[in-house]
Motif scaffolding. Structure first.
Motif, PDB file in Angstrom:
ATOM      1  N   ILE A  21       0.826  -1.207   0.000  1.00  0.00           N
ATOM      2  CA  ILE A  21       0.000   0.000   0.000  1.00  0.00           C
ATOM      3  C   ILE A  21       0.864   1.262   0.000  1.00  0.00           C
ATOM      4  O   ILE A  21       0.434   2.337  -0.424  1.00  0.00           O
ATOM      5  N   ASN A  22       2.105   1.129   0.467  1.00  0.00           N
ATOM      6  CA  ASN A  22       2.996   2.284   0.541  1.00  0.00           C
ATOM      7  C   ASN A  22       3.662   2.618  -0.803  1.00  0.00           C
ATOM      8  O   ASN A  22       4.037   3.766  -1.043  1.00  0.00           O
ATOM      9  N   ASN A  23       3.829   1.595  -1.650  1.00  0.00           N
ATOM     10  CA  ASN A  23       4.504   1.867  -2.924  1.00  0.00           C
ATOM     11  C   ASN A  23       3.600   1.653  -4.134  1.00  0.00           C
ATOM     12  O   ASN A  23       4.054   1.758  -5.271  1.00  0.00           O
ATOM     13  N   ALA A  24       2.316   1.344  -3.913  1.00  0.00           N
ATOM     14  CA  ALA A  24       1.398   1.043  -5.020  1.00  0.00           C
ATOM     15  C   ALA A  24       1.293   2.192  -6.012  1.00  0.00           C
ATOM     16  O   ALA A  24       1.195   1.977  -7.224  1.00  0.00           O
ATOM     17  N   LYS A  25       1.331   3.429  -5.511  1.00  0.00           N
ATOM     18  CA  LYS A  25       1.168   4.558  -6.435  1.00  0.00           C
ATOM     19  C   LYS A  25       2.392   4.746  -7.338  1.00  0.00           C
ATOM     20  O   LYS A  25       2.344   5.527  -8.286  1.00  0.00           O
ATOM     21  N   TYR A  26       3.457   4.010  -7.043  1.00  0.00           N
ATOM     22  CA  TYR A  26       4.638   4.039  -7.900  1.00  0.00           C
ATOM     23  C   TYR A  26       4.779   2.776  -8.749  1.00  0.00           C
ATOM     24  O   TYR A  26       5.240   2.836  -9.885  1.00  0.00           O
ATOM     25  N   LEU A  27       4.363   1.627  -8.196  1.00  0.00           N
ATOM     26  CA  LEU A  27       4.633   0.342  -8.841  1.00  0.00           C
ATOM     27  C   LEU A  27       3.430  -0.318  -9.499  1.00  0.00           C
ATOM     28  O   LEU A  27       3.605  -1.108 -10.424  1.00  0.00           O
ATOM     29  N   LEU A  28       2.239  -0.030  -9.026  1.00  0.00           N
ATOM     30  CA  LEU A  28       1.058  -0.751  -9.506  1.00  0.00           C
ATOM     31  C   LEU A  28       0.547  -0.158 -10.804  1.00  0.00           C
ATOM     32  O   LEU A  28       0.105   0.988 -10.860  1.00  0.00           O
ATOM     33  N   SER A  29       0.632  -0.950 -11.873  1.00  0.00           N
ATOM     34  CA  SER A  29       0.214  -0.489 -13.190  1.00  0.00           C
ATOM     35  C   SER A  29      -1.247  -0.062 -13.177  1.00  0.00           C
ATOM     36  O   SER A  29      -2.108  -0.748 -12.644  1.00  0.00           O
ATOM     37  N   GLY A  30      -1.540   1.055 -13.804  1.00  0.00           N
ATOM     38  CA  GLY A  30      -2.889   1.593 -13.836  1.00  0.00           C
ATOM     39  C   GLY A  30      -3.132   2.533 -12.664  1.00  0.00           C
ATOM     40  O   GLY A  30      -3.474   3.707 -12.848  1.00  0.00           O
ATOM     41  N   TYR A  31      -2.899   2.055 -11.479  1.00  0.00           N
ATOM     42  CA  TYR A  31      -3.070   2.873 -10.271  1.00  0.00           C
ATOM     43  C   TYR A  31      -2.037   3.991 -10.234  1.00  0.00           C
ATOM     44  O   TYR A  31      -2.323   5.086  -9.768  1.00  0.00           O
ATOM     45  N   ASN A  32      -0.833   3.719 -10.765  1.00  0.00           N
ATOM     46  CA  ASN A  32       0.226   4.733 -10.716  1.00  0.00           C
ATOM     47  C   ASN A  32      -0.005   5.880 -11.698  1.00  0.00           C
ATOM     48  O   ASN A  32       0.673   6.900 -11.631  1.00  0.00           O
ATOM     49  N   THR A  33      -0.947   5.722 -12.620  1.00  0.00           N
ATOM     50  CA  THR A  33      -1.242   6.802 -13.563  1.00  0.00           C
ATOM     51  C   THR A  33      -2.548   7.526 -13.236  1.00  0.00           C
ATOM     52  O   THR A  33      -2.921   8.476 -13.924  1.00  0.00           O
ATOM     53  N   MET A  34      -3.248   7.078 -12.186  1.00  0.00           N
ATOM     54  CA  MET A  34      -4.503   7.719 -11.788  1.00  0.00           C
ATOM     55  C   MET A  34      -4.232   9.061 -11.115  1.00  0.00           C
ATOM     56  O   MET A  34      -3.181   9.279 -10.505  1.00  0.00           O
ATOM     57  N   SER A  35      -5.211   9.921 -11.210  1.00  0.00           N
ATOM     58  CA  SER A  35      -5.157  11.168 -10.446  1.00  0.00           C
ATOM     59  C   SER A  35      -5.432  10.854  -8.977  1.00  0.00           C
ATOM     60  O   SER A  35      -5.941   9.777  -8.638  1.00  0.00           O
ATOM     61  N   GLU A  36      -5.117  11.782  -8.095  1.00  0.00           N
ATOM     62  CA  GLU A  36      -5.376  11.573  -6.669  1.00  0.00           C
ATOM     63  C   GLU A  36      -6.871  11.382  -6.423  1.00  0.00           C
ATOM     64  O   GLU A  36      -7.276  10.613  -5.549  1.00  0.00           O
ATOM     65  N   ALA A  37      -7.703  12.080  -7.202  1.00  0.00           N
ATOM     66  CA  ALA A  37      -9.152  11.949  -7.031  1.00  0.00           C
ATOM     67  C   ALA A  37      -9.615  10.538  -7.379  1.00  0.00           C
ATOM     68  O   ALA A  37     -10.454   9.962  -6.688  1.00  0.00           O
ATOM     69  N   ASP A  38      -9.053   9.965  -8.467  1.00  0.00           N
ATOM     70  CA  ASP A  38      -9.435   8.615  -8.864  1.00  0.00           C
ATOM     71  C   ASP A  38      -8.883   7.575  -7.886  1.00  0.00           C
ATOM     72  O   ASP A  38      -9.532   6.567  -7.610  1.00  0.00           O
ATOM     73  N   ARG A  39      -7.687   7.817  -7.344  1.00  0.00           N
ATOM     74  CA  ARG A  39      -7.128   6.881  -6.367  1.00  0.00           C
ATOM     75  C   ARG A  39      -7.998   6.808  -5.117  1.00  0.00           C
ATOM     76  O   ARG A  39      -8.108   5.758  -4.486  1.00  0.00           O
ATOM     77  N   ALA A  40      -8.613   7.944  -4.766  1.00  0.00           N
ATOM     78  CA  ALA A  40      -9.484   7.973  -3.590  1.00  0.00           C
ATOM     79  C   ALA A  40     -10.722   7.097  -3.785  1.00  0.00           C
ATOM     80  O   ALA A  40     -11.352   6.670  -2.806  1.00  0.00           O
TER      81      ALA A  40
END
Length: 239
Positions: A21-40
């Motif tokens: 969960i700590n590195n998903a926004k860097y490593l997880l394909s698809g999730y790493n290209t989402m905006s902060e609003a979409d990640r929420a």
């Protein structure tokens, strides 16, 4: 093949533990290209629990499936090792959509990805089905043709020598060809640096060796004897 299966199994199993969960926004394909609003709008904690279980299951079942099928048929084992992970990832993409509570537009992109992956699976499966078969030798008045994947045509005048050998040369690399299960087809390089062409069922020795002005070609099939082909081609050369 078994070494490749073990390596793939270790890679897939490791992925379940590498992405957190700590590195998903860097490593997880698809999730790493989402905006902060979409990640929420993404249940990332729930998805990562599923992601970890998925990759552990994939790792275990991939290796177990290859080992089991290898006992019965090397070609089945090779096909499983290639196609099973692709099908599994199509499921991962589909299931992953259920953890996203955002717009349908974002989900549509996933469906497009699934569709592309399914097309790839069909293309790869079709290619393997074609390649995991014996090549066929056809002799006409003026040429010898090896039909099937990576097939070639050899003019009669270019064939300089025909012989039967007990084993194949040691191969170091595939340069333009197919190698899976019992079959190897296309262009390869030996450990000695020679360029050779293979159209062989490796479980069907001895091997027919065809030498031309440019190529060193090996052929075998479990449907026709190399010795019989040798006699047929020698007779054809004299005609």
């Amino acid at each position: 093949m078994l070494i490749v299966a073990i390596i793939l199994s270790l890679i897939f199993g490791s992925l379940g533990f590498i992405v957190t969960i700590n590195n998903a926004k860097y490593l997880l394909s698809g999730y790493n290209t989402m905006s902060e609003a979409d990640r929420a709008k993404m249940d990332i904690a729930g998805y990562l629990r599923f992601f970890k279980r998925f990759h552990i299951f994939l790792s275990v079942t991939l290796l177990a499936g290859v080992l089991l099928l290898y006992l019965f048929n090397h070609n089945w084992a090779s096909s499983y090792m290639v196609l099973y992970p692709l099908l599994a990832y199509a499921y991962l993409l589909a299931k992953g959509n259920t953890f996203y509570r955002g717009t349908s537009g974002q989900k549509s992109g996933t469906y497009i990805g699934i569709a592309i992956l399914l097309v790839v699976i069909i293309a790869v499966g079709s290619g393997m089905f074609t390649s995991l078969k014996n090549s066929e030798i056809v002799v006409t008045e003026s040429q010898l043709e090896i039909r099937g994947a990576y097939g070639i045509k050899i003019p009669k005048a270019d064939l300089t020598n025909v012989s039967v050998v007990k084993q194949l040369p040691a191969i170091s690399i595939k340069t333009n060809g197919f190698a899976a299960g019992d079959y190897a087809k296309g262009s390869f390089r030996t450990t000695e640096g020679r360029k050779v062409k293979l159209f062989v069922n490796k479980e069907a020795p001895p091997f027919l060796l065809l030498n031309t002005r440019e190529d060193e070609i090996y052929y075998s099939s479990d449907e026709v004897s190399s010795n019989d082909l040798y006699k047929k081609i020698k007779k054809w050369q004299k005609e």
